[in-house]
Design a protein around this motif. Structure first.
Motif, PDB file in Angstrom:
ATOM      1  N   LEU A   1     -24.665  22.414   8.265  1.00 42.98           N
ATOM      2  CA  LEU A   1     -25.247  21.794   7.081  1.00 42.98           C
ATOM      3  C   LEU A   1     -24.223  21.706   5.961  1.00 42.98           C
ATOM      4  O   LEU A   1     -24.089  20.688   5.298  1.00 42.98           O
ATOM      5  CB  LEU A   1     -26.444  22.613   6.600  1.00 42.98           C
ATOM      6  CG  LEU A   1     -27.739  22.425   7.358  1.00 42.98           C
ATOM      7  CD1 LEU A   1     -28.733  23.482   6.946  1.00 42.98           C
ATOM      8  CD2 LEU A   1     -28.302  21.053   7.068  1.00 42.98           C
ATOM      9  N   ARG A   2     -23.489  22.798   5.793  1.00 39.84           N
ATOM     10  CA  ARG A   2     -22.533  22.828   4.697  1.00 39.84           C
ATOM     11  C   ARG A   2     -21.462  21.775   4.926  1.00 39.84           C
ATOM     12  O   ARG A   2     -21.048  21.075   4.017  1.00 39.84           O
ATOM     13  CB  ARG A   2     -21.907  24.207   4.612  1.00 39.84           C
ATOM     14  CG  ARG A   2     -21.190  24.455   3.319  1.00 39.84           C
ATOM     15  CD  ARG A   2     -20.760  25.882   3.196  1.00 39.84           C
ATOM     16  NE  ARG A   2     -21.883  26.802   3.334  1.00 39.84           N
ATOM     17  CZ  ARG A   2     -21.765  28.108   3.249  1.00 39.84           C
ATOM     18  NH1 ARG A   2     -20.582  28.643   3.046  1.00 39.84           N
ATOM     19  NH2 ARG A   2     -22.800  28.896   3.388  1.00 39.84           N
ATOM     20  N   ARG A   3     -21.011  21.669   6.182  1.00 43.38           N
ATOM     21  CA  ARG A   3     -19.968  20.707   6.477  1.00 43.38           C
ATOM     22  C   ARG A   3     -20.476  19.292   6.231  1.00 43.38           C
ATOM     23  O   ARG A   3     -19.770  18.451   5.705  1.00 43.38           O
ATOM     24  CB  ARG A   3     -19.521  20.876   7.930  1.00 43.38           C
ATOM     25  CG  ARG A   3     -18.011  20.892   8.045  1.00 43.38           C
ATOM     26  CD  ARG A   3     -17.601  21.166   9.470  1.00 43.38           C
ATOM     27  NE  ARG A   3     -17.740  22.576   9.815  1.00 43.38           N
ATOM     28  CZ  ARG A   3     -18.049  23.001  11.028  1.00 43.38           C
ATOM     29  NH1 ARG A   3     -18.273  22.155  12.009  1.00 43.38           N
ATOM     30  NH2 ARG A   3     -18.133  24.297  11.265  1.00 43.38           N
ATOM     31  N   SER A   4     -21.735  19.051   6.612  1.00 43.33           N
ATOM     32  CA  SER A   4     -22.233  17.681   6.480  1.00 43.33           C
ATOM     33  C   SER A   4     -22.565  17.340   5.034  1.00 43.33           C
ATOM     34  O   SER A   4     -22.598  16.180   4.656  1.00 43.33           O
ATOM     35  CB  SER A   4     -23.457  17.480   7.361  1.00 43.33           C
ATOM     36  OG  SER A   4     -24.526  18.222   6.826  1.00 43.33           O
ATOM     37  N   SER A   5     -22.799  18.350   4.212  1.00 36.87           N
ATOM     38  CA  SER A   5     -23.221  18.016   2.846  1.00 36.87           C
ATOM     39  C   SER A   5     -22.104  18.158   1.831  1.00 36.87           C
ATOM     40  O   SER A   5     -22.231  17.697   0.711  1.00 36.87           O
ATOM     41  CB  SER A   5     -24.369  18.924   2.427  1.00 36.87           C
ATOM     42  OG  SER A   5     -23.853  20.197   2.142  1.00 36.87           O
ATOM     43  N   GLN A   6     -20.993  18.752   2.193  1.00 38.72           N
ATOM     44  CA  GLN A   6     -19.850  19.053   1.316  1.00 38.72           C
ATOM     45  C   GLN A   6     -20.225  19.927   0.137  1.00 38.72           C
ATOM     46  O   GLN A   6     -19.352  20.335  -0.603  1.00 38.72           O
ATOM     47  CB  GLN A   6     -19.170  17.825   0.693  1.00 38.72           C
ATOM     48  CG  GLN A   6     -19.496  16.513   1.260  1.00 38.72           C
ATOM     49  CD  GLN A   6     -18.319  15.901   1.970  1.00 38.72           C
ATOM     50  OE1 GLN A   6     -17.648  15.093   1.452  1.00 38.72           O
ATOM     51  NE2 GLN A   6     -18.059  16.314   3.176  1.00 38.72           N
ATOM     52  N   SER A   7     -21.514  20.156  -0.081  1.00 40.38           N
ATOM     53  CA  SER A   7     -21.866  20.957  -1.239  1.00 40.38           C
ATOM     54  C   SER A   7     -21.372  22.363  -0.980  1.00 40.38           C
ATOM     55  O   SER A   7     -21.841  23.038  -0.082  1.00 40.38           O
ATOM     56  CB  SER A   7     -23.373  20.956  -1.442  1.00 40.38           C
ATOM     57  OG  SER A   7     -23.972  21.736  -0.455  1.00 40.38           O
ATOM     58  N   GLN A   8     -20.367  22.748  -1.734  1.00 43.93           N
ATOM     59  CA  GLN A   8     -19.792  24.073  -1.533  1.00 43.93           C
ATOM     60  C   GLN A   8     -20.679  25.094  -2.204  1.00 43.93           C
ATOM     61  O   GLN A   8     -20.812  25.108  -3.410  1.00 43.93           O
ATOM     62  CB  GLN A   8     -18.400  24.123  -2.170  1.00 43.93           C
ATOM     63  CG  GLN A   8     -17.326  23.547  -1.293  1.00 43.93           C
ATOM     64  CD  GLN A   8     -17.141  24.339  -0.010  1.00 43.93           C
ATOM     65  OE1 GLN A   8     -17.277  25.551  -0.019  1.00 43.93           O
ATOM     66  NE2 GLN A   8     -16.872  23.675   1.082  1.00 43.93           N
TER      67      GLN A   8
END
Lengths: 313, 256, 266
Positions: A299-306
């Motif tokens: 999810l993090r990778r797909s959303s870039q939201s760090q």
């Protein structure tokens, strides 16, 4: 030397400081020393000899019962397993996991609903653009916000285990009791996280949408939700991990989860079984952690939201 | 003559591109050398060879007479403590105060008790030295400021102070005055070279500005596409040499 | 995709638990529930049974909770740092010999496994194990908090250190700095703020865990809560619940202020 140092001393005196951080750190340190020094940790109700005897007995009784006092025998071990542990493994793990799944879903739904009220800029008269002009109106619109926030503190301030204990007296033994106990504590946490998510969004997009006349509900559906969805899922899975942890122990109170089998074995002084169930619980937790961790990374990778781990309470 | 830094037909290949191509250089222990050339000419790579931050694809590198390819990690670390670098990005830790950045660079304060002491109550002599260096670079007042709050020019001067604080036998500075204004830049370069000359250390500086290269250095090395175009004293450099270096470049310029 | 998966999982789980068949209000004891809620408005400082002041009990509940939480955290933090930094990526990358690199990888994964094992057992279960093995002793509670928390801290510390920029650490190493110095000046400043913020959050959790350990007989808030509830002294119960809530509120505003202040540079 000391003369040369004087401009340096001046610089040192005027250096930027953080007294609150420093004060907190000092207070912590003092508390640690005080706790070890005078916290009464060294008082021991049981004498030392009995303690070692206790430990020795404990360690021998961890071996499967038929194997105690004799050599390792795979056949006997298997017999013990298939008689005492095997039949309930599936039930114990499934009920533990199912509780966590339902509870976290309920908590997420509740948290979402509440966060709309608890987030500051959404409650403004002109959402995201400006709060109400009159002071009275500002106070009035703040009331539901503060009320929900206070309610959320109440929900998350009481641990799951205590909630379950209290609800047992009111709702009786049943799956609902465990679900509700897990769900309300986690709704308190997720509600705050979601509300802070809304408040910490870069406001430009929402402001533009609002300036083009979007209604509050449209703002929510088309502007805020899409920006927050990925991160919210990360939060939900993170809470799922803690829910699994907590639901293993809810059984200690008599509810239907792994903890019940642990408590039962303990009450019957069957330490070998207790130990096996504790290991089973740790296996469940590791497995669900791995799964959830995998999903969260994707999810993090797909959303870039760090969102670093530290921002996750 | 003692040699501080020597490369013997060194080539460095990054992903199929030759950053350096058969470069042979020998820099004496008390020399001040400017390396000039366009962006991508190989200046940075050349400087990074000395600290073994970049390893040569072909050829050999020697620092203070030690062949880098043959020594152990421990020996390499000891050798590295005699170098100082001013990398382009400053290598300063923004979360530390300026003084702490300097103390962190001290080559002989590496043991845990040094770390503990420097974190709580650094030795006054070192603080004094640090302050003196910063003061001579015009940034004395930043001593206790968080490094992250400094402006670009200030940070670059602190980076220079940090390098000089090490009292290096070989100072490698990668465009140390790129974001300092011109008059200040002259001061910084002069101070750097002066302090190295006085202590008898070598200096290698990569630069944009031809006028600085001519004014301050014993030797100028011109790099183009990873090859040495010239390597001579600045008095012997003519306009055609500089033209050869920058020919075909857009508007004579590099953007750093 | 994730929505579908989630909904299917929830549907299956609730069927398995039989939530639809066994509706919650069927077993609800209205009388008790109402009494319990009504008591929320009238917490008492005087024991409902003996009419003694509850003040000493409140102090003991607070003190016991803080003592176990602080003692547990003060053990968990060094252990967590050790395991967390042991499992950090940066250590072994730079080594020149493949043997050392391989050894480093083994150490790293064993640190990770140990941390995972520690945190995979709930603190209440740790307490139970220690109680069975060692008898009722304060250290059973301290270790019950310290061990799983060390595992959690280690995991998060490793993640934070792996995410932090590695450039300053490397630059120091390339300047000949010792590993300790590079760690102190190159890594610690990068991760210090996040480490302490997370450790502080864990301290909040430790207070909750310590409170719960009271259900096993340790003299913390949970002990008084369970006692009051079993005696149906709801007003007394709420006094102790409010103590828990006050603790949570204080800790939250403290940590919020800390986070705000430490974001300021300096």
């Amino acid at each position: 030397m000391s003369e040369a140092m004087s401009p340096i001393r001046r610089l040192h005196r005027h250096r930027p400081r953080r007294p609150f951080v420093r004060g907190s750190a000092t207070l912590m340190l003092v508390t640690v020393v005080a706790v070890w020094w005078g916290g009464g940790l060294w008082s021991a109700p049981t004498p030392g000899v009995a303690r070692w005897e206790n430990l020795r007995r404990f360690l021998t009784e961890l071996r499967p019962y038929p194997l105690q006092g004799r050599d390792w025998d795979l056949g006997l071990a298997w017999e013990w397993w298939s008689e005492r542990i095997g039949p309930v493994v599936v039930e114990a793990s499934l009920s533990t996991l199912a509780l966590a799944v339902v509870a976290v879903a309920a908590a997420a739904a509740g948290g979402w609903l509440v966060s709309v009220v608890a987030a500051r800029p959404l409650g403004w008269k002109d959402p995201f653009l400006r709060p109400s002009r009159s002071r009275g109106m500002r106070v009035l619109t703040a009331v539901p916000r503060y009320a929900t926030r206070g309610g959320l503190v109440l929900l998350r301030g009481i641990p799951v285990y205590v909630w379950a204990f209290l609800l047992l007296g009111i709702m009786g033994i049943g799956a609902w009791t465990a679900v509700v106990a897990l769900a309300i504590h986690n709704a308190g946490i997720l509600g705050r996280l979601f509300a802070e998510g809304i408040e910490n969004l870069p406001p430009a997009t929402a402001q533009r949408a609002r300036a083009e006349g979007a209604a509050r509900s449209a703002l929510w559906v088309w502007t805020l939700r899409p920006q927050l969805e990925a991160r919210s899922w990360i939060y939900v899975f993170y809470r799922f991990e803690t829910c699994v942890r907590e639901s293993t122990v809810l059984g200690l109170l008599g509810l239907n989860s792994l903890g019940w089998f642990i408590q039962d074995a303990r009450a019957g002084q069957r330490l070998d079984e207790m130990w096996a169930f504790v290991l089973l619980g740790s296996g469940i937790i590791v497995a669900s952690d791995l799964m959830s961790h995998e999903i969260r990374t994707r999810l993090r990778r797909s959303s870039q939201s760090q969102s670093s781990a530290a921002s996750l309470p | 003559m003692d040699v501080a830094f020597e490369t013997d037909r060194v080539s460095v290949v990054f992903g199929g591109r030759r950053a350096l191509d058969a470069v042979s250089l020998r820099i004496g222990a008390d020399e001040a050398v400017a390396v000039v050339g366009r962006s991508g000419a190989g200046k940075t790579t050349l400087l990074r060879l000395a600290s073994a931050s970049v390893l040569p694809t072909e050829g050999g590198v020697e620092v203070f007479g030690e062949p880098l390819a043959e020594i152990s990690m421990r020996q390499l670390q000891t050798l590295r403590r005699r170098l100082a670098t001013v990398p382009q990005d400053g290598a300063l830790v923004g979360e530390l105060r300026v003084l702490e950045n300097l103390l962190a660079a001290h080559p002989h304060r590496q043991r845990w008790w040094h770390l503990l002491r420097d974190s709580l109550w650094p030795p006054p002599s070192e603080v004094l030295r640090a302050h003196g260096l910063l003061e001579s670079l015009g940034v004395g007042d930043t001593l206790y400021l968080p490094t992250g709050s400094l402006s670009g020019g200030e940070a670059q001067r602190v980076a220079v102070a940090r390098a000089l604080f090490r009292r290096p036998g070989l100072l490698l500075a990668d465009e140390p005055v790129a974001s300092v204004d011109p008059t200040r830049a002259e001061e910084v370069l002069a101070l750097m070279l002066d302090s190295q000359r006085r202590r008898g250390g070598a200096t290698v500086v990569s630069l944009h500005q031809p006028e600085f290269a001519s004014a301050f250095f014993d030797r100028v090395v011109g790099l183009r596409d990873g090859r040495v175009v010239f390597d001579t004293s600045p008095t012997e450099l003519g306009a055609e040499d500089w033209a050869a270096l920058y020919r075909g470049s857009q508007a004579g310029g590099e953007a750093s | 995709m994730i929505w579908v998966g989630g909904l299917v999982a929830v549907a299956m789980a609730s069927t398995y638990l039989g939530l639809g068949a066994d509706l919650p209000w069927r077993h609800l004891r209205w009388e008790q529930g109402r009494e319990f809620l009504a008591a929320a408005l009238h917490p008492t400082l005087v024991s409902e049974e003996t009419h003694r002041s509850l003040f000493a009990d409140l102090v003991q509940a607070l003190r016991g909770t803080v003592v176990f939480a602080v003692a547990g955290m003060s053990l968990a933090l060094p252990l967590g740092l050790l395991l967390g930094l042991g499992a950090w990526d940066g250590w072994w990358r730079e080594s020149r010999s493949p043997l050392l690199r391989g050894l480093g990888r083994i150490l790293r994964s064993s640190a990770r496994t140990l941390a995972a094992a520690l945190r995979s057992v709930h603190e209440l279960l740790w307490a139970m194990l220690w109680l069975s093995a060692w008898g009722l002793s304060p250290f059973a509670a301290v270790l019950a908090i310290a061990l799983p928390y060390a595992g959690i801290l280690a995991k998060v510390f490793t993640e934070l250190a792996d995410e932090a920029p590695r450039r300053p650490y490397q630059a120091l190493r390339e300047g000949g700095a010792s590993q300790a110095a590079a760690l102190r000046w190159g890594l610690l400043p990068q991760v210090g703020a996040d480490f302490s913020a997370y450790a502080f959050y864990r301290f909040e959790c430790a207070l909750r865990s310590a409170a719960i350990l009271g259900f096993f007989g340790f003299p913390t808030a949970g002990y008084y809560i369970s006692l009051a509830f079993e005696n149906l002294h709801y007003r007394e119960l709420w006094t102790f619940l409010y103590l828990l809530l006050a603790m949570a509120a204080v800790m939250e505003s403290w940590s919020g202020r800390l986070r705000l202040e430490s974001r300021r540079c300096g």
